[in-house]
Design a protein around this motif. Structure first.
Motif, short mmCIF file in Angstrom:
data_model
loop_
_atom_site.label_atom_id
_atom_site.label_comp_id
_atom_site.label_asym_id
_atom_site.label_seq_id
_atom_site.Cartn_x
_atom_site.Cartn_y
_atom_site.Cartn_z
N MET A 1 -21.83 -16.75 -42.24
CA MET A 1 -21.68 -17.96 -41.33
C MET A 1 -22.77 -18.72 -41.59
SD MET A 1 -21.25 -15.49 -37.87
CE MET A 1 -19.97 -14.15 -37.83
N LEU B 1 -21.53 -22.68 -42.11
CA LEU B 1 -21.48 -23.28 -40.96
C LEU B 1 -22.41 -24.12 -41.06
CD1 LEU B 1 -20.08 -20.32 -38.61
CD2 LEU B 1 -18.95 -21.73 -40.10
N TYR C 1 -23.27 -22.62 -36.25
CA TYR C 1 -23.91 -21.25 -36.14
C TYR C 1 -24.52 -20.93 -35.27
CZ TYR C 1 -26.87 -17.60 -37.99
OH TYR C 1 -27.48 -16.11 -38.13
N LEU D 1 -22.06 -19.85 -32.17
CA LEU D 1 -21.34 -18.90 -32.26
C LEU D 1 -21.83 -17.62 -32.36
CD1 LEU D 1 -18.54 -17.57 -33.33
CD2 LEU D 1 -19.28 -18.02 -35.82
N VAL E 1 -15.77 -23.74 -37.69
CA VAL E 1 -15.85 -22.57 -38.06
C VAL E 1 -14.56 -22.10 -39.03
CG1 VAL E 1 -15.64 -20.20 -37.20
CG2 VAL E 1 -16.77 -21.75 -35.87
#
Length: 729
Positions: free
Chosen positions: A41, A45, A50, A53, A71
């Motif tokens: 991630m 991202l 990031y 999320l 994403v």
């Protein structure tokens, strides 16, 4: 030996080459290779995406749909670099399995060609046909819409050329049609309730996490032998088969040397599991021949459930590469141990383990006892419901025998913890937890000693045993979705903790100091939940009688046990915690009853087919062969000698005739019982009829067939026998 069976058994017993994928790296280097974890991630991202999320994953923040496109783009880029061409929403409907529909990363480009794309919209939400999955009447064919929605707390992963996105599955009208949605609700509730109680002791606690460590038991059987047993193929278990002369009575299989072919399978499975971030740690032979176990390090419960479902699917695929079939049925072979899936459950905070043995302070000791007692309160109040959460047509074969927990939910605590609870209950002082240091097993009154981590013996007959820093829910079946038990357990514990906190707050509002209030409530609850506490032999007849006297649920009928989901206390608990509504519970019970009926129905039909097309033809053929022998002997010898020489064969002929007649009568009664049950409209009443009238007749027929297997010539018997299936070479 029949030609088909001879060829199948001969092939199964051939020395097979042992092949296994062996990566050059150590496990730490390829762990999570095919998982979109935090490291990936962070790499794929944008920084702000990031951060948002991770806030969703760690803190339960609301998912901002505005980040979905970014994403999805990062996920697709990573997936394509790993050769992925398709994606799927991966969910867990009420089938006990998983579901997936694969779509390619392609869209029209507006110029007559295509582009590869995964939009945020497709990542977050899709629309499977909800009427095609078990739904208990919530969805009909003419109102089929349902939704699958991304669960960002469980990372996406790659299987072959497909990106798998874990999701929940709900109906158009919002009801959960899967296991994950209510599980996530239950985990949220236990987090909130446990955090509130934790703050009575540690004000800085921000989050409580439910953890699960499952132990997956399973059988392996040679693929050729499996294919020659229609009952194994269609029902997952052997509907007939006499005990092997040697099975598990020598106790030589448990923890024994793992056969080379099985070791190769296990190694291959572990590599593929570790690549998917399933932290497999333990492997060993189990008690029964051909029975084995794999177990991971514990994980957060939602992720652990996903990993177990993924592993069961992976096991079947890898096994076929090694010439095996995996049997996850709880009782595939009669006469030997069945398979369970022990669920080791605990609670942890961002500061420590709540069920861990007490530390050096009175506050730690009081915290420990609070969470132990309130877990017992949850199990006591909902012992029938917890049994319902692990009950199925397949697990019913395993529960209650001398190999698995009885069909009565109780909790084993061990001598020291039991004495501690008794002391708290009977003591008239609040100075119970001023412990200076480790006291071992010493029980000085009024002081309570610090408990050691391994302060209990083990009780394999207990369905819910405390094992040092966790409770082990041993009654879960091997092919079950762990979520069913974890939904009920976490919701019940959340209810108990909420009730505990409310009563403590009330006493404090009346002027009691906090410690005194907590101890007063603990004393009440220790007395209340005392019936659920049992450290003795759960297999004994005396325990069943004692359990009935204590008011515990001792029902053994699977369809009737499902009723516990619809009891007033169950509906109140699920509704008050927001885990499931009464409508969802009613729908799920319809599914459970219907599933039970269908499984017994399939077994009955397979039994009838095997009986008429395999067993009776073989029996009559052998009977005719014996009759010809008797006639020949009478032509050769004088009457007295012929009578003596043919007496044994005549006895066998008569026994075969009697058993064939009993089988034919049994099959006719079995068909009639099914016909009567099938016209019942109520799913509940139909399931009860199948339990009471159809299932027993299957066992009656089996008894006669197993007796025939012992007397019919081995070369005529068409089905692989237990002695051939249960010992891998």
């Amino acid at each position: 030996m029949s030609h088909l069976r001879f060829r199948v058994v001969e092939e199964a017993f051939k020395k097979r080459p042992v092949e296994v994928a062996t990566p050059a790296e150590r496990p730490t280097q390829f762990f999570g290779k095919y998982v979109f974890n935090r490291a990936k991630m962070y790499k794929y991202l944008p920084a702000n995406v990031y951060d948002k999320l991770i806030d969703v994953i760690d803190n339960g923040a609301q998912l901002d749909r505005s980040i979905a496109d970014a994403v999805a783009k990062g996920m697709r880029q990573w997936a394509e670099e790993n050769g992925v061409t398709h994606y799927t929403h991966w969910f867990q409907p009420l089938t006990e399995g998983t579901a997936e529909k694969h779509d390619a990363f392609i869209e029209h480009d507006g110029k007559g060609g295509i582009i590869e794309e995964l939009s945020g919209k497709l990542l977050v939400q899709q629309e499977p046909d909800a009427s095609s999955f078990p739904n208990g009447g919530i969805r009909n064919t003419f109102e089929a819409r349902g939704y699958s929605a991304w669960d960002p707390t469980s990372p996406v992963f790659i299987i072959d050329d497909t990106l798998c996105i874990p999701t929940i599955f709900i109906s158009y009208t919002g009801e959960a049609l899967d296991y994950k949605a209510p599980l996530l609700r239950a985990l949220h509730d236990v987090d909130v309730a446990a955090t509130e109680v934790c703050r009575l002791f540690y004000p800085n606690v921000n989050k409580v996490r439910s953890n699960l460590g499952w132990e997956q038991e399973y059988f392996l059987v040679d693929e050729g032998l499996y294919s020659a047993r229609p009952d194994l193929m269609l029902t997952g278990r052997t509907l007939m088969g006499h005990d092997s002369a040697k099975n598990q009575q020598m106790d030589d299989h448990y923890f024994g040397t793992i056969p080379d072919r099985v070791q190769a399978f296990m190694k291959d499975l572990e590599i593929k599991a570790l690549e998917l971030a399933i932290p497999c740690k333990t492997r060993h032979n189990e008690v029964a021949p051909n029975q084995f176990e794999i177990a991971p390090i514990y994980e957060e419960t939602n992720l652990a459930v996903d990993h177990n479902m993924l592993l069961m699917s992976l096991m079947k695929k890898v096994a076929r590469n090694h010439g095996f079939r995996v049997l996850l049925h709880e009782k595939p072979f009669a006469g030997v141990n069945g398979s369970g899936k022990h669920n080791n459950w605990s609670l942890t905070t961002d500061t420590g383990v709540l069920l861990h043995a007490p530390g050096k302070t009175p506050e730690d000791n009081l915290r420990f006892m609070t969470f132990i007692v309130e877990t017992l309160m949850a199990v006591h109040r909902h012992n029938g419901l917890l049994k319902a959460s692990i009950m199925s047509a397949t697990n019913a074969h395993r529960l209650g025998a001398n190999e698995a927990p009885p069909a009565i939910i109780s909790s084993f605590l061990g001598k020291q913890l039991s004495e501690l609870l008794e002391h708290i209950e009977k003591s008239d002082t609040d100075d119970l937890f001023n412990v200076a240091g480790k006291q071992g097993m010493k029980m000085d009154i009024p002081q309570i000693p610090e408990l050691l981590i391994d302060n209990t013996d083990r009780n394999r007959t207990s369905p819910f045993a405390f094992t040092g820093n966790r409770f082990e829910f041993r009654a879960v079946g091997s092919e079950a979705n762990c979520a069913s038990a974890m939904i009920t357990l976490n919701a019940a514990v959340a209810e108990a903790l909420t009730n505990f906190k409310q009563r403590v707050d009330q006493l404090m509002a009346e002027g009691k100091d906090k410690t005194s209030a907590i101890i007063d409530i603990l004393r009440e609850d220790i007395k209340t939940c005392k019936p659920i506490h049992f450290d003795g032999n759960g297999y004994s007849d005396e325990w069943r009688q004692e359990a009935e006297r204590r008011g515990l649920d001792t029902e053994t009928s699977c369809p009737l046990i499902f009723d516990r989901y619809l009891s007033p206390t169950s509906i109140s608990m699920f509704s008050s915690t927001g885990v499931m509504t009464a409508k969802e519970l009613e729908a799920r019970n319809e599914v459970k009853w219907e599933t039970y009926t269908k499984k017994i129905q399939i077994e009955a039909r397979v039994m009838g087919d095997l009986t008429m097309n395999h067993i009776i033809p073989v029996a009559t053929h052998y009977q005719s062969r014996l009759a010809k022998n008797v006639m020949s002997m009478r032509q050769i010898f004088h009457k007295d000698k012929a009578d003596t020489l043919t007496a044994r064969n005549i006895g066998i002929i008569e026994e075969i005739a009697e058993r064939i007649q009993a089988i034919e009568t049994g099959v006719e009664e079995l068909i009639n019982a099914r016909k009567v049950a099938n016209i019942i409209e109520s799913e509940r009443e139909k399931a009860i009829a199948y339990h009471n009238t159809v299932a027993p007749k299957i066992e009656d027929i089996r008894y006669q067939i197993d007796k025939l297997e012992l007397i019919i010539a081995d070369e005529l018997w068409t089905l692989p026998k237990y002695r051939e299936m249960l010992f891998i070479r």
